[in-house]
Design a protein around this motif. Sequence first.
Motif, PDB file in Angstrom:
ATOM      1  N   CYS A 211       0.889  -1.247  -0.016  1.00  0.00           N
ATOM      2  CA  CYS A 211      -0.187  -0.043  -0.100  1.00  0.00           C
ATOM      3  C   CYS A 211       0.793   1.160  -0.088  1.00  0.00           C
ATOM      4  O   CYS A 211       2.013   1.322   0.347  1.00  0.00           O
ATOM      5  N   GLU A 212       0.397   2.415  -0.499  1.00  0.00           N
ATOM      6  CA  GLU A 212       0.979   3.663  -0.588  1.00  0.00           C
ATOM      7  C   GLU A 212       1.486   4.230   0.958  1.00  0.00           C
ATOM      8  O   GLU A 212       2.411   4.611   1.198  1.00  0.00           O
ATOM      9  N   ASP A 213       0.528   3.607   1.883  1.00  0.00           N
ATOM     10  CA  ASP A 213       0.780   4.118   3.236  1.00  0.00           C
ATOM     11  C   ASP A 213       1.943   3.295   4.042  1.00  0.00           C
ATOM     12  O   ASP A 213       2.247   3.419   5.170  1.00  0.00           O
ATOM     13  N   GLY A 214       2.495   2.338   3.363  1.00  0.00           N
ATOM     14  CA  GLY A 214       3.728   1.788   3.884  1.00  0.00           C
ATOM     15  C   GLY A 214       3.138   0.383   4.446  1.00  0.00           C
ATOM     16  O   GLY A 214       3.970  -0.585   4.952  1.00  0.00           O
ATOM     17  N   ASN A 215       1.697   0.107   4.688  1.00  0.00           N
ATOM     18  CA  ASN A 215       1.353  -1.199   5.113  1.00  0.00           C
ATOM     19  C   ASN A 215       0.988  -2.024   3.896  1.00  0.00           C
ATOM     20  O   ASN A 215       1.323  -1.743   2.675  1.00  0.00           O
ATOM     21  N   TYR A 216       0.335  -3.204   4.225  1.00  0.00           N
ATOM     22  CA  TYR A 216       0.196  -4.082   3.067  1.00  0.00           C
ATOM     23  C   TYR A 216      -1.098  -4.926   3.172  1.00  0.00           C
ATOM     24  O   TYR A 216      -1.803  -4.717   4.210  1.00  0.00           O
ATOM     25  N   ILE A 217      -1.671  -5.338   1.939  1.00  0.00           N
ATOM     26  CA  ILE A 217      -2.772  -5.941   2.099  1.00  0.00           C
ATOM     27  C   ILE A 217      -2.629  -7.339   1.677  1.00  0.00           C
ATOM     28  O   ILE A 217      -1.901  -7.756   0.722  1.00  0.00           O
ATOM     29  N   LEU A 218      -3.164  -8.356   2.329  1.00  0.00           N
ATOM     30  CA  LEU A 218      -3.330 -10.095   2.069  1.00  0.00           C
ATOM     31  C   LEU A 218      -4.577 -10.121   1.359  1.00  0.00           C
ATOM     32  O   LEU A 218      -5.732  -9.891   1.856  1.00  0.00           O
ATOM     33  N   LYS A 219      -4.578 -10.615   0.137  1.00  0.00           N
ATOM     34  CA  LYS A 219      -5.703 -10.985  -0.441  1.00  0.00           C
ATOM     35  C   LYS A 219      -6.136 -12.625  -0.628  1.00  0.00           C
ATOM     36  O   LYS A 219      -5.332 -13.292  -0.934  1.00  0.00           O
ATOM     37  N   PHE A 220      -7.232 -12.925   0.397  1.00  0.00           N
ATOM     38  CA  PHE A 220      -7.498 -14.433   0.633  1.00  0.00           C
ATOM     39  C   PHE A 220      -7.917 -14.836  -0.739  1.00  0.00           C
ATOM     40  O   PHE A 220      -8.887 -14.325  -1.343  1.00  0.00           O
ATOM     41  N   LYS A 221      -7.434 -16.081  -1.182  1.00  0.00           N
ATOM     42  CA  LYS A 221      -8.044 -16.708  -2.417  1.00  0.00           C
ATOM     43  C   LYS A 221      -8.887 -18.150  -2.001  1.00  0.00           C
ATOM     44  O   LYS A 221      -8.692 -18.384  -0.748  1.00  0.00           O
ATOM     45  N   ASP A 222      -9.452 -18.571  -2.983  1.00  0.00           N
ATOM     46  CA  ASP A 222     -10.273 -19.826  -2.723  1.00  0.00           C
ATOM     47  C   ASP A 222      -9.467 -20.903  -2.894  1.00  0.00           C
ATOM     48  O   ASP A 222      -9.949 -22.126  -2.750  1.00  0.00           O
ATOM     49  N   ASP A 223      -8.024 -20.925  -3.047  1.00  0.00           N
ATOM     50  CA  ASP A 223      -7.236 -21.948  -3.274  1.00  0.00           C
ATOM     51  C   ASP A 223      -7.155 -22.518  -1.831  1.00  0.00           C
ATOM     52  O   ASP A 223      -6.941 -21.746  -0.752  1.00  0.00           O
ATOM     53  N   MET A 224      -6.841 -23.945  -1.732  1.00  0.00           N
ATOM     54  CA  MET A 224      -6.630 -24.509  -0.244  1.00  0.00           C
ATOM     55  C   MET A 224      -5.664 -25.509  -0.481  1.00  0.00           C
ATOM     56  O   MET A 224      -5.581 -26.253  -1.613  1.00  0.00           O
ATOM     57  N   THR A 225      -4.717 -25.887   0.453  1.00  0.00           N
ATOM     58  CA  THR A 225      -3.514 -26.701   0.469  1.00  0.00           C
ATOM     59  C   THR A 225      -4.219 -28.086   0.427  1.00  0.00           C
ATOM     60  O   THR A 225      -5.223 -28.431   1.418  1.00  0.00           O
ATOM     61  N   GLY A 226      -3.600 -28.936  -0.154  1.00  0.00           N
ATOM     62  CA  GLY A 226      -3.986 -30.535  -0.060  1.00  0.00           C
ATOM     63  C   GLY A 226      -3.530 -31.165  -1.002  1.00  0.00           C
ATOM     64  O   GLY A 226      -2.712 -30.918  -1.897  1.00  0.00           O
ATOM     65  N   GLU A 227      -4.002 -32.421  -1.671  1.00  0.00           N
ATOM     66  CA  GLU A 227      -3.648 -33.316  -2.599  1.00  0.00           C
ATOM     67  C   GLU A 227      -4.562 -34.022  -3.213  1.00  0.00           C
ATOM     68  O   GLU A 227      -5.619 -34.529  -2.251  1.00  0.00           O
ATOM     69  N   ASP A 228      -4.928 -33.998  -4.348  1.00  0.00           N
ATOM     70  CA  ASP A 228      -5.741 -34.865  -4.989  1.00  0.00           C
ATOM     71  C   ASP A 228      -7.379 -34.539  -4.753  1.00  0.00           C
ATOM     72  O   ASP A 228      -8.153 -35.358  -4.539  1.00  0.00           O
ATOM     73  N   GLY A 229      -7.608 -33.221  -4.281  1.00  0.00           N
ATOM     74  CA  GLY A 229      -8.838 -32.690  -4.042  1.00  0.00           C
ATOM     75  C   GLY A 229      -9.148 -32.844  -2.711  1.00  0.00           C
ATOM     76  O   GLY A 229     -10.266 -32.683  -2.099  1.00  0.00           O
ATOM     77  N   VAL A 230      -8.233 -33.307  -1.903  1.00  0.00           N
ATOM     78  CA  VAL A 230      -8.226 -33.425  -0.295  1.00  0.00           C
ATOM     79  C   VAL A 230      -7.544 -32.626   0.379  1.00  0.00           C
ATOM     80  O   VAL A 230      -6.504 -32.396   0.411  1.00  0.00           O
ATOM     81  N   PHE A 231      -8.202 -31.844   1.342  1.00  0.00           N
ATOM     82  CA  PHE A 231      -7.706 -30.682   2.195  1.00  0.00           C
ATOM     83  C   PHE A 231      -6.867 -31.044   3.148  1.00  0.00           C
ATOM     84  O   PHE A 231      -6.934 -32.239   3.707  1.00  0.00           O
ATOM     85  N   ASP A 232      -5.693 -30.480   3.343  1.00  0.00           N
ATOM     86  CA  ASP A 232      -4.578 -31.019   4.141  1.00  0.00           C
ATOM     87  C   ASP A 232      -3.896 -29.787   4.561  1.00  0.00           C
ATOM     88  O   ASP A 232      -3.026 -29.026   3.820  1.00  0.00           O
TER      89      ASP A 232
ATOM     90  N   MET B 265      -7.263  -8.286   3.834  1.00  0.00           N
ATOM     91  CA  MET B 265      -6.991  -7.892   5.132  1.00  0.00           C
ATOM     92  C   MET B 265      -5.745  -6.786   5.198  1.00  0.00           C
ATOM     93  O   MET B 265      -4.631  -7.073   4.453  1.00  0.00           O
ATOM     94  N   LYS B 266      -5.752  -5.912   5.900  1.00  0.00           N
ATOM     95  CA  LYS B 266      -4.681  -4.991   5.839  1.00  0.00           C
ATOM     96  C   LYS B 266      -3.689  -5.161   7.126  1.00  0.00           C
ATOM     97  O   LYS B 266      -4.329  -5.442   8.224  1.00  0.00           O
ATOM     98  N   VAL B 267      -2.466  -5.305   6.874  1.00  0.00           N
ATOM     99  CA  VAL B 267      -1.732  -5.688   8.160  1.00  0.00           C
ATOM    100  C   VAL B 267      -0.234  -4.603   8.240  1.00  0.00           C
ATOM    101  O   VAL B 267      -0.012  -3.936   6.937  1.00  0.00           O
ATOM    102  N   VAL B 268       0.174  -4.564   9.128  1.00  0.00           N
ATOM    103  CA  VAL B 268       1.505  -3.940   9.204  1.00  0.00           C
ATOM    104  C   VAL B 268       2.740  -4.512   8.624  1.00  0.00           C
ATOM    105  O   VAL B 268       2.494  -5.832   8.610  1.00  0.00           O
ATOM    106  N   PRO B 269       3.642  -3.997   8.206  1.00  0.00           N
ATOM    107  CA  PRO B 269       4.863  -4.781   7.803  1.00  0.00           C
ATOM    108  C   PRO B 269       5.590  -5.680   8.854  1.00  0.00           C
ATOM    109  O   PRO B 269       5.401  -5.202  10.125  1.00  0.00           O
ATOM    110  N   ALA B 270       6.263  -6.623   8.527  1.00  0.00           N
ATOM    111  CA  ALA B 270       6.797  -7.559   9.199  1.00  0.00           C
ATOM    112  C   ALA B 270       7.752  -8.282   8.482  1.00  0.00           C
ATOM    113  O   ALA B 270       7.734  -8.550   7.463  1.00  0.00           O
ATOM    114  N   THR B 271       8.990  -8.521   9.219  1.00  0.00           N
ATOM    115  CA  THR B 271       9.777  -9.621   8.624  1.00  0.00           C
ATOM    116  C   THR B 271       9.889 -10.791   8.935  1.00  0.00           C
ATOM    117  O   THR B 271       9.910 -11.230  10.353  1.00  0.00           O
ATOM    118  N   SER B 272       9.821 -11.844   8.249  1.00  0.00           N
ATOM    119  CA  SER B 272      10.026 -13.142   8.420  1.00  0.00           C
ATOM    120  C   SER B 272      11.736 -13.622   9.036  1.00  0.00           C
ATOM    121  O   SER B 272      12.245 -12.915   8.959  1.00  0.00           O
TER     122      SER B 272
END
Length: 228
Positions: free
Chosen positions: A15-36, A83-90
């Motif tokens: 974002c221009e104000d120095g923060n960040y936006i997380l855009k949640f998607k409909d993709d989910m983790t798993g294998e062969d159509g099974v959520f994991d 979701m708007k979040v503050v900057p963070a370093t991993s």
Amino acid sequence: MKRIYTGKTKDVYACEDGNYILKFKDDMTGEDGVFDPGSNTVGLQIEGAGKAGLRLTTYFFELLKKNNIPTHYLSANMDEAKMKVVPATSFGDGLEVICRYRAVGSFMRRYGKYASEGQTLDGFVEVTIKDDERGDPPISKEALEMLHIITPSEYDQMVVLTKEISAIVKAELARKDITLYDIKLEFGKNQAGDIILIDEISGGNMRAFKGGQAVSPLELTELIVEKV
């Protein structure tokens, strides 16, 4: 906004104000159509999963705020699944911290010789390195220090926060007769150098059961969060 990272289940925008936006998607983790939640690949896509994940994440982040637990959360836009979040370093390229109350998933794959499926665990905390190529290997406190990824004191703070956050989530689920089996969290440091919870807390990063049956991420949101 400028997209700076494309993830499996979320994209990140600056974002221009120095923060960040997380855009949640409909993709989910798993294998062969099974959520994991422990999978390193996108295995399925469910319409509405992104908004459901954000609803539950917002619910828990607001709850953590009331309990004075530091997070990167600022605000949420449910209609746009953002979701708007503050900057963070991993730490390094990212660490995942798992709190386990039952023996399932990768715990059983590694320790099944000694553990039984669903065996009760006392909030066992383990740390893994985010590395898809190597299957997110677990790593010890000593190794993390030797590799200059995290200091011993930072590691201890992260474990304490993990137990506190997991206990809050576990208790909240228990109010609806839902049993938390395990939950995966991620931490980083804000601009002041404080360790804070980042990423999300949703059905996509935990295993939960009700009446002996696994609760899907979308079902978990509907059970915990009241519709507005």
